[in-house]
Design a protein around this motif. Sequence first.
Motif, mmCIF file in Angstrom:
data_model
loop_
_atom_site.group_PDB
_atom_site.id
_atom_site.type_symbol
_atom_site.label_atom_id
_atom_site.label_comp_id
_atom_site.label_asym_id
_atom_site.label_seq_id
_atom_site.Cartn_x
_atom_site.Cartn_y
_atom_site.Cartn_z
ATOM 1 N N THR A 159 9.562 13.515 6.854
ATOM 2 C CA THR A 159 8.121 13.143 7.334
ATOM 3 C C THR A 159 7.188 13.068 6.136
ATOM 4 O OG1 THR A 159 7.953 15.474 7.218
ATOM 5 C CG2 THR A 159 8.454 14.627 9.361
ATOM 6 N N GLY A 160 7.597 13.247 4.966
ATOM 7 C CA GLY A 160 6.878 12.879 3.921
ATOM 8 C C GLY A 160 6.852 11.485 3.376
ATOM 9 N N THR A 161 7.989 10.982 3.601
ATOM 10 C CA THR A 161 8.266 9.438 3.521
ATOM 11 C C THR A 161 7.458 8.728 4.524
ATOM 12 O OG1 THR A 161 10.477 10.085 2.436
ATOM 13 C CG2 THR A 161 10.181 7.689 3.156
ATOM 14 N N THR A 162 7.617 9.218 5.643
ATOM 15 C CA THR A 162 6.993 8.651 6.763
ATOM 16 C C THR A 162 5.457 8.408 6.597
ATOM 17 O OG1 THR A 162 8.821 9.177 8.322
ATOM 18 C CG2 THR A 162 6.759 8.553 9.428
ATOM 19 N N CYS A 163 4.921 9.558 6.186
ATOM 20 C CA CYS A 163 3.439 9.863 6.039
ATOM 21 C C CYS A 163 3.101 8.751 4.768
ATOM 22 C CB CYS A 163 3.038 11.132 5.715
ATOM 23 S SG CYS A 163 1.513 11.479 5.881
ATOM 24 N N LEU A 164 3.710 8.864 3.827
ATOM 25 C CA LEU A 164 3.543 7.989 2.625
ATOM 26 C C LEU A 164 3.447 6.428 2.957
ATOM 27 C CD1 LEU A 164 2.984 7.996 -0.573
ATOM 28 C CD2 LEU A 164 5.632 7.889 -0.934
ATOM 29 N N ALA A 165 4.569 6.111 3.752
ATOM 30 C CA ALA A 165 4.597 4.698 4.341
ATOM 31 C C ALA A 165 3.305 4.177 5.000
ATOM 32 C CB ALA A 165 5.815 4.545 5.034
ATOM 33 N N ALA A 166 2.980 5.028 5.799
ATOM 34 C CA ALA A 166 1.684 4.924 6.671
ATOM 35 C C ALA A 166 0.416 4.982 5.767
ATOM 36 C CB ALA A 166 1.482 6.104 7.840
ATOM 37 N N ALA A 167 0.572 5.864 4.785
ATOM 38 C CA ALA A 167 -0.737 6.025 3.945
ATOM 39 C C ALA A 167 -0.836 4.833 3.111
ATOM 40 C CB ALA A 167 -0.665 7.336 3.213
ATOM 41 N N SER A 168 0.262 4.398 2.757
ATOM 42 C CA SER A 168 0.222 2.989 1.903
ATOM 43 C C SER A 168 -0.293 1.687 2.614
ATOM 44 C CB SER A 168 1.662 2.707 1.281
ATOM 45 O OG SER A 168 2.547 2.344 2.113
ATOM 46 N N SER A 169 -0.436 1.896 3.924
ATOM 47 C CA SER A 169 -0.808 0.663 4.680
ATOM 48 C C SER A 169 -2.511 0.905 4.870
ATOM 49 C CB SER A 169 -0.223 0.767 6.106
ATOM 50 O OG SER A 169 1.146 0.575 5.767
ATOM 51 N N ILE A 170 -3.074 2.044 4.567
ATOM 52 C CA ILE A 170 -4.561 2.414 4.696
ATOM 53 C C ILE A 170 -5.300 2.050 3.678
ATOM 54 C CG2 ILE A 170 -6.091 4.009 5.625
ATOM 55 C CD1 ILE A 170 -3.877 5.582 6.681
ATOM 56 N N PRO A 171 -6.228 0.817 3.682
ATOM 57 C CA PRO A 171 -7.087 0.708 2.686
ATOM 58 C C PRO A 171 -7.781 1.681 1.922
ATOM 59 C CG PRO A 171 -7.066 -0.877 4.555
ATOM 60 C CD PRO A 171 -6.477 0.160 4.938
ATOM 61 N N GLY A 172 -7.673 1.502 0.649
ATOM 62 C CA GLY A 172 -8.337 2.811 -0.039
ATOM 63 C C GLY A 172 -7.899 4.146 -0.286
ATOM 64 N N THR A 173 -6.639 4.324 0.210
ATOM 65 C CA THR A 173 -6.057 5.680 -0.071
ATOM 66 C C THR A 173 -5.506 5.497 -1.324
ATOM 67 O OG1 THR A 173 -3.951 4.809 0.968
ATOM 68 C CG2 THR A 173 -5.462 5.830 2.341
ATOM 69 N N VAL A 174 -5.127 6.729 -2.023
ATOM 70 C CA VAL A 174 -4.295 6.789 -3.142
ATOM 71 C C VAL A 174 -2.904 6.104 -3.078
ATOM 72 C CG1 VAL A 174 -3.127 8.280 -4.985
ATOM 73 C CG2 VAL A 174 -5.448 9.006 -4.003
ATOM 74 N N PRO A 175 -2.014 6.234 -2.051
ATOM 75 C CA PRO A 175 -0.879 5.536 -1.952
ATOM 76 C C PRO A 175 -0.976 4.173 -1.785
ATOM 77 C CG PRO A 175 -0.731 7.242 -0.742
ATOM 78 C CD PRO A 175 -2.275 7.460 -1.114
ATOM 79 N N GLU A 176 -2.020 3.729 -1.196
ATOM 80 C CA GLU A 176 -2.199 2.218 -0.896
ATOM 81 C C GLU A 176 -2.751 1.627 -2.389
ATOM 82 O OE1 GLU A 176 -4.499 -1.273 -0.292
ATOM 83 O OE2 GLU A 176 -5.418 0.435 -0.895
ATOM 84 N N ARG A 177 -3.202 2.146 -2.956
ATOM 85 C CA ARG A 177 -4.040 1.819 -4.412
ATOM 86 C C ARG A 177 -2.679 1.710 -5.433
ATOM 87 N NH1 ARG A 177 -7.535 5.530 -6.352
ATOM 88 N NH2 ARG A 177 -5.947 6.685 -7.286
ATOM 89 N N LEU A 178 -1.696 2.485 -5.359
ATOM 90 C CA LEU A 178 -0.633 2.423 -6.264
ATOM 91 C C LEU A 178 0.496 1.545 -5.673
ATOM 92 C CD1 LEU A 178 -0.335 6.477 -6.713
ATOM 93 C CD2 LEU A 178 -1.265 4.840 -8.326
ATOM 94 N N ALA A 179 0.616 1.475 -4.392
ATOM 95 C CA ALA A 179 1.541 0.601 -3.679
ATOM 96 C C ALA A 179 1.116 -0.853 -4.149
ATOM 97 C CB ALA A 179 1.776 0.579 -2.352
ATOM 98 N N ARG A 180 -0.094 -1.190 -4.176
ATOM 99 C CA ARG A 180 -0.785 -2.502 -4.198
ATOM 100 C C ARG A 180 -0.521 -2.910 -5.907
ATOM 101 N NH1 ARG A 180 -6.694 -3.009 -4.384
ATOM 102 N NH2 ARG A 180 -6.322 -1.097 -3.915
ATOM 103 N N ARG A 181 -0.727 -1.957 -6.842
ATOM 104 C CA ARG A 181 -0.274 -1.986 -8.123
ATOM 105 C C ARG A 181 0.861 -2.273 -8.666
ATOM 106 N NH1 ARG A 181 -2.407 2.825 -11.817
ATOM 107 N NH2 ARG A 181 -0.301 3.506 -11.733
ATOM 108 N N ALA A 182 1.902 -1.591 -7.553
ATOM 109 C CA ALA A 182 3.397 -2.004 -7.843
ATOM 110 C C ALA A 182 3.812 -3.325 -7.384
ATOM 111 C CB ALA A 182 4.099 -0.862 -7.262
ATOM 112 N N GLY A 183 2.806 -3.868 -6.692
ATOM 113 C CA GLY A 183 3.557 -5.183 -6.424
ATOM 114 C C GLY A 183 4.101 -5.079 -4.862
#
Length: 349
Positions: free
Chosen positions: A257-281
């Motif tokens: 469920t943490g992986t699931t939440c992280l994937a969803a969070a990485s899709s939300i503009p402005g979140t910590v995971p989204e910022r890092l995922a964008r930096r990772a390309g």
Amino acid sequence: MIGYIARAVGAPTPTLVLDHRQLPRDEERLTPVLTRIREWLEANGRGDILKFALVEPSAHPMFDLDYRFVQGLTGGVDRFDFKGSCGHSILASVVAADGQAWLPRLAPGGRVRVRVINNGDHVVCEVDEARRRSGSFTVHFLQDAGARLDELLLTGNPVDQLITSTGVQEASLVSMGNPYVFVDAEELGLNSVEELFGAGDDMYERMLEIRRAACELLKWPTDGVFPKIAAVGQYTEGRLAVRAISVPKWHPSIALTGTTCLAAASSIPGTVPERLARRAGLARGVIEIDTPGGSTAAAASVAGRGDGADTLHWVSVSRKLAQLDEPACIASLKNYDYKEETAWLPLAV
């Protein structure tokens, strides 16, 4: 009563799978039964089992299994949390049901549809590979009619400022599968994968303090299981590194469920995971994760124009392994003796 011990690879503890039809439904009557089960487990050298999956055939025509998760807590065998879910225990339930012929035999391409009673989640376990007592799965967490991404933010903010004894800590509080607090590992002074994965007791306590600050912001109990917390680092192109806590210790990998939440969070503009995922390309909603216990991948299906009003349809997590270990004959529960049940029927569509 007979239970079935199963484990999903990467889970911090095995899961004891029980037939929900043989157990009380309300928490008041269920708690003493589960307490006796934990006493039996401790007396038989299996006190490490803190996850309990209560499973039965679903009465809903769209599902194969109804699943209820209970987390055993430290500090006493009579302490439980009934609120959350556990993706690893869902997989443990599927292989246990398969091992007892409660489902049609698992085969590649087959799907087991699970309704999570705790929180209403709909989960589809798609079989990638099936063996006699184990299987490999891609797990899909579905949204009924789609959910707005910004509705997954627990405070409505992509980031919040949490007050701790070491200063203000930026974090994203997101709920999908389970609620999580995501923090940037580099802001914790962890500047490499080796530092993140090698962090010890001091960092563990610091992350617990951040989690407590999130609980206080949300006005949630600080001694409960939720929200969980994970530090996310971006050290390698195309990948994220994650270190999570599963109280009372570091998680060996990260919860499903943490992986699931992280994937969803990485899709939300402005979140910590989204910022890092964008930096990772990484492409939006697609993440490759490294943890101390191995690697996994997840993808979120998102529709919209690229803002918080976009709709999340599902999150899929691949390369998840689970295996059935052994039956557990809990002789002390004579009032709940196991009875043979008719094999559970497959979903007909």
